[in-house]
Design an enzyme around this catalytic site. Structure first.
Site, PDB file in Angstrom:
ATOM      1  N   GLU A   1      49.099  43.802  43.662  1.00  0.00           N
ATOM      2  CA  GLU A   1      47.856  44.471  44.112  1.00  0.00           C
ATOM      3  C   GLU A   1      48.199  45.623  45.050  1.00  0.00           C
ATOM      4  OE1 GLU A   1      44.728  41.419  45.301  1.00  0.00           O
ATOM      5  OE2 GLU A   1      44.056  42.369  43.448  1.00  0.00           O
TER       6      GLU A   1
ATOM      7  N   THR B   1      40.287  41.059  48.041  1.00  0.00           N
ATOM      8  CA  THR B   1      40.445  42.021  46.936  1.00  0.00           C
ATOM      9  C   THR B   1      39.601  41.600  45.733  1.00  0.00           C
ATOM     10  OG1 THR B   1      42.344  40.891  45.945  1.00  0.00           O
ATOM     11  CG2 THR B   1      42.804  42.520  47.672  1.00  0.00           C
TER      12      THR B   1
ATOM     13  N   HIS C   1      48.771  37.307  41.808  1.00  0.00           N
ATOM     14  CA  HIS C   1      48.269  38.428  41.005  1.00  0.00           C
ATOM     15  C   HIS C   1      49.440  38.921  40.176  1.00  0.00           C
ATOM     16  CE1 HIS C   1      44.525  38.849  43.410  1.00  0.00           C
ATOM     17  NE2 HIS C   1      45.295  38.408  44.392  1.00  0.00           N
TER      18      HIS C   1
ATOM     19  N   HIS D   1      47.424  31.993  45.989  1.00  0.00           N
ATOM     20  CA  HIS D   1      47.199  32.357  44.592  1.00  0.00           C
ATOM     21  C   HIS D   1      48.079  33.563  44.280  1.00  0.00           C
ATOM     22  CE1 HIS D   1      44.479  34.880  46.940  1.00  0.00           C
ATOM     23  NE2 HIS D   1      44.795  35.803  46.039  1.00  0.00           N
TER      24      HIS D   1
ATOM     25  N   HIS E   1      49.561  35.705  47.498  1.00  0.00           N
ATOM     26  CA  HIS E   1      48.709  35.769  48.688  1.00  0.00           C
ATOM     27  C   HIS E   1      48.534  34.365  49.242  1.00  0.00           C
ATOM     28  CE1 HIS E   1      46.761  39.725  47.147  1.00  0.00           C
ATOM     29  NE2 HIS E   1      47.897  39.942  47.800  1.00  0.00           N
TER      30      HIS E   1
ATOM     31  N   HIS F   1      40.323  33.659  37.305  1.00  0.00           N
ATOM     32  CA  HIS F   1      40.794  34.966  37.794  1.00  0.00           C
ATOM     33  C   HIS F   1      42.233  34.892  38.280  1.00  0.00           C
ATOM     34  CE1 HIS F   1      36.633  36.300  37.596  1.00  0.00           C
ATOM     35  NE2 HIS F   1      36.322  35.146  38.151  1.00  0.00           N
TER      36      HIS F   1
HETATM   37  N1  ETK Z   1      43.128  38.432  46.989  1.00  0.00           N
HETATM   38  S1  ETK Z   1      41.941  37.486  47.471  1.00  0.00           S
HETATM   39  O1  ETK Z   1      42.397  36.599  48.498  1.00  0.00           O
HETATM   40  O2  ETK Z   1      40.814  38.313  47.872  1.00  0.00           O
HETATM   41  C1  ETK Z   1      41.412  36.534  46.095  1.00  0.00           C
HETATM   42  C2  ETK Z   1      41.346  37.130  44.850  1.00  0.00           C
HETATM   43  F1  ETK Z   1      41.701  38.425  44.664  1.00  0.00           F
HETATM   44  C3  ETK Z   1      40.906  36.410  43.747  1.00  0.00           C
HETATM   45  F2  ETK Z   1      40.807  37.014  42.553  1.00  0.00           F
HETATM   46  C4  ETK Z   1      40.532  35.080  43.867  1.00  0.00           C
HETATM   47  S2  ETK Z   1      39.910  34.184  42.499  1.00  0.00           S
HETATM   48  C5  ETK Z   1      38.279  34.878  42.327  1.00  0.00           C
HETATM   49  C6  ETK Z   1      37.329  34.269  43.319  1.00  0.00           C
HETATM   50  C7  ETK Z   1      37.069  32.834  42.985  1.00  0.00           C
HETATM   51  C8  ETK Z   1      36.611  32.503  41.691  1.00  0.00           C
HETATM   52  C9  ETK Z   1      36.380  31.157  41.397  1.00  0.00           C
HETATM   53  C10 ETK Z   1      36.639  30.170  42.364  1.00  0.00           C
HETATM   54  C11 ETK Z   1      36.412  28.726  42.010  1.00  0.00           C
HETATM   55  O3  ETK Z   1      35.903  28.466  40.911  1.00  0.00           O
HETATM   56  O4  ETK Z   1      36.787  27.854  42.851  1.00  0.00           O
HETATM   57  C12 ETK Z   1      37.134  30.543  43.645  1.00  0.00           C
HETATM   58  C13 ETK Z   1      37.342  31.881  43.939  1.00  0.00           C
HETATM   59  C14 ETK Z   1      40.608  34.470  45.113  1.00  0.00           C
HETATM   60  F3  ETK Z   1      40.252  33.181  45.211  1.00  0.00           F
HETATM   61  C15 ETK Z   1      41.046  35.182  46.228  1.00  0.00           C
HETATM   62  N2  ETK Z   1      41.048  34.581  47.477  1.00  0.00           N
HETATM   63  C16 ETK Z   1      39.851  33.922  47.892  1.00  0.00           C
HETATM   64  C17 ETK Z   1      38.710  34.941  47.970  1.00  0.00           C
HETATM   65  C18 ETK Z   1      37.413  34.430  47.312  1.00  0.00           C
HETATM   66  C19 ETK Z   1      36.424  33.787  48.245  1.00  0.00           C
HETATM   67  C20 ETK Z   1      36.966  32.861  49.292  1.00  0.00           C
HETATM   68  C21 ETK Z   1      37.991  31.838  48.810  1.00  0.00           C
HETATM   69  C22 ETK Z   1      39.394  31.962  49.396  1.00  0.00           C
HETATM   70  C23 ETK Z   1      40.077  33.257  49.223  1.00  0.00           C
HETATM   71 ZN    ZN Z   2      44.796  37.764  46.246  1.00  0.00          ZN
END
Ligand code: ETK
Ligand code: ZN
Length: 257
Positions: free
Chosen positions: A104, A198, A94, A92, A117, A66
């Site tokens: 975003e 998000t 976007h 990460h 972010h 993602h």
């Molecule tokens: N904008 S945000 O901060 O909400 C955000 C996104 F929009 C994101 F799109 C993501 S990535 C999607 C979630 C994800 C998928 C796979 C794995 C893995 O395989 O390790 C990990 C996470 C993503 F990682 C994050 N941040 C993450 C939120 C997902 C759950 C907690 C992990 C740390 C913060």
């Molecule tokens: Zn994010």
């Protein structure tokens, strides 16, 4: 839950059926209407410490299907601008595509090319997973990326490794560098509001800081960002941003006028 990977930015409708909070009233991202933002002089400059990492420190960079995630040691701390102390977990990005922007958050309806972010968790909780279910659990610093003239040496530290992790699940090792270089030099001017992750599970536990100053990348750097990584369906990973969500009466504060 079912893990993160079965949702996509295409079928957004299913997010709130599979993840209750995704249909909540404190969701992110949002559009910031600067005319409605409330100037709050008590909002202190954001202060970060421990962001300058030695090259001997190896950081994990992963394509999680993602986005691209750079895992951060919890020696990086958010020490000012928030009432409590937060420690970094990961950062990460976007982004959009060659034909359109992909930040975003939007400002007055304007979508920027991309958005970083830096995700932190409140140190009063024992772990990230514990913190992320509490309303004061998470703090995310966001900054917009735009195309400017020169190459950005800090973003180069991440972008130069993207070709190593083109496929979902691939990860590589990045030598430490000054992570602060990925954020604006001026951490005084920002918008602040209470929102959510998000992405599913969309927990409404994020205190958001969106900086007013944008980061500039070269055109080539932006094209590497939007054209290198692949998604779970082996397409190019693009437009990995959630549409803006309703404020439902929330106030957006501004640290500047
Ligand atoms: N904008 S945000 O901060 O909400 C955000 C996104 F929009 C994101 F799109 C993501 S990535 C999607 C979630 C994800 C998928 C796979 C794995 C893995 O395989 O390790 C990990 C996470 C993503 F990682 C994050 N941040 C993450 C939120 C997902 C759950 C907690 C992990 C740390 C913060
Ligand atoms: Zn994010």
């Amino acid at each position: 839950g079912k893990g993160h990977s079965h949702w996509s930015y295409e079928d957004l409708k299913h997010w709130s059926t599979d993840y209750l909070d995704c249909g909540g009233t404190k969701q992110s991202p949002i559009n910031v209407d600067t005319a409605q933002a409330i100037f709050s002089p008590d909002l202190r400059p954001i202060q970060i410490s421990g962001y300058s990492l030695p090259a001997s420190e190896q950081l994990k960079l992963k394509n999680n299907g993602h986005t691209v995630v750079l895992e951060l040691p919890d020696s990086l701390a958010l020490t000012g601008g928030y009432a409590q102390q937060y420690r970094a977990a990961q950062l990460h990005l976007h982004w959009g595509s060659p034909s359109g922007p992909g930040s975003e958050h939007t400002i007055n309806g304007h979508r920027f090319a991309a958005e970083i972010h830096v995700v932190h968790y409140n140190t009063k909780y024992d772990s990230f997973t514990e913190a992320m279910v509490h309303p004061d659990g998470l703090a995310v610093l966001g900054a917009f990326l735009e195309v400017g003239h020169g190459e950005n040496q800090y973003y180069h530290e991440i972008l130069k490794h993207l070709f190593e992790i083109q496929e979902v699940g691939q990860e590589t090792s990045v030598p430490g560098f000054n992570i602060a270089g990925l954020l604006p030099a001026n951490l005084k001017f920002y918008f602040h509001y209470n929102g959510s992750l998000t992405t599913p599970p969309c927990y409404q536990t994020v205190k958001w800081t969106i900086f007013n100053q944008t980061m500039l990348l070269s055109h080539h750097q932006m094209s590497v960002l939007v054209s290198t990584l692949r998604s779970p369906d082996d397409e190019i990973l693009q437009n990995n941003y959630r549409p803006v969500q309703n404020l439902h009466g929330r106030r957006v504060l501004a640290s500047f006028q």
